[in-house]
Enzyme design. Sequence first.
Site, short mmCIF file in Angstrom:
data_model
loop_
_atom_site.label_atom_id
_atom_site.label_comp_id
_atom_site.label_asym_id
_atom_site.label_seq_id
_atom_site.Cartn_x
_atom_site.Cartn_y
_atom_site.Cartn_z
N LEU A 50 45.70 31.23 23.23
CA LEU A 50 44.89 31.16 24.45
C LEU A 50 43.48 30.66 24.15
CD1 LEU A 50 45.91 34.56 26.13
CD2 LEU A 50 46.57 32.27 26.92
N TYR A 138 40.92 47.97 24.80
CA TYR A 138 42.09 47.33 25.43
C TYR A 138 42.07 47.55 26.95
CZ TYR A 138 46.93 47.08 27.01
OH TYR A 138 48.06 46.81 27.74
N ARG A 176 55.59 61.73 28.73
CA ARG A 176 54.60 61.04 29.56
C ARG A 176 55.21 59.83 30.25
NH1 ARG A 176 52.20 56.46 28.16
NH2 ARG A 176 50.48 55.77 29.49
#
Length: 269
Positions: A50, A138, A176
């Site tokens: 990218l 992140y 979770r």
Amino acid sequence: MPAPRTVLLTGAAGGLGTLMRGLLPDYGYELRLLDLRPVEGEPDAIVADLADREAVREAVRGVDAVIHLAGISLESSFEKILAANIEGTYHLYEAAREEGVGRIVFASSNHAVGYTPYPRGDEPLIPVGTPRRPDTFYGLSKCFGEDLAQLYWDKHGLETVSVRIGSCFPEPTSVRMLSVWMSPADGARLFHAALTAEGVGHTVVHGSSDNTRLWWDLTSARALGYEPQDDSEPFAAKLVAEQGELDPADPAQACLGGHFVTDPPIWPY
Ligand code: NAI
Ligand code: 15L
């Protein structure tokens, strides 16, 4: 916007990209693939970083829409996140603007709001407008991506659906995940809805299945036409027997983002 047919799938060699390569063609899409790494069995895939603006611009040329999955998908150094997720996503949006691509589906994450406590007892589901509480660099990069999407809609009329994905894997692997799991089939349903719904502007949606233990509100996803068909509950008995129920008194088990909230994040999550 006419229904998109040719779709650029970035991050095509990754876990989610591989799942979607298998599922999205059944919805009639022709996928153009891009990744930093070669895509197994796909010799025509574009192998590009990218960071390479010319390559990214060439990759978006002529497509109707983009599903943007490429990037670092876990916590990393700020410098690496900056290059792949922040600058990389900017390069993609600039290329899409320059080439007149009408819509991007952006893989955001629950970690954009990872410090949000999950609902206890009868507390309401987490709304999509909940304040940002990134749990990592992140997660911060996903906040940036969502804001970049809003800017490109307001300024350039480029539409985005930002999908705050919970956990999209073939099966949930933790207690979770029972609350945030999105089955691959539901993931394809949601991406299809995000590609085809009319007039989305910039819409943020939660990405999960219709889980019995759901933590967040799926209203904005359903408004796109998304009708989840799956539920993680059949996996619950085994996972709870192995791991126990979540302990909200443990900081690493108290929030939407799970172990990402710890410093450093504890793996596995
Ligand atoms: P992954 O790590 O398996 O795949 C990411 C892909 O992006 C890799 O194939 C990698 O080579 C490619 N990539 C990384 N940096 C790149 C660059 N600079 N240029 C081109 N390609 C690059 O991750 P996964 O699980 O497939 O996730 C895909 C996307 O969805 C990611 O953006 C992730 O943050 C997001 N997401 C995924 C979730 C999940 O449950 N799988 C949950 C929430 C968000
Ligand atoms: C994410 O954002 C990650 O990309 C994925 O690997 C999982 O960790 C997922 O969130 C999760 O929260 O389970």
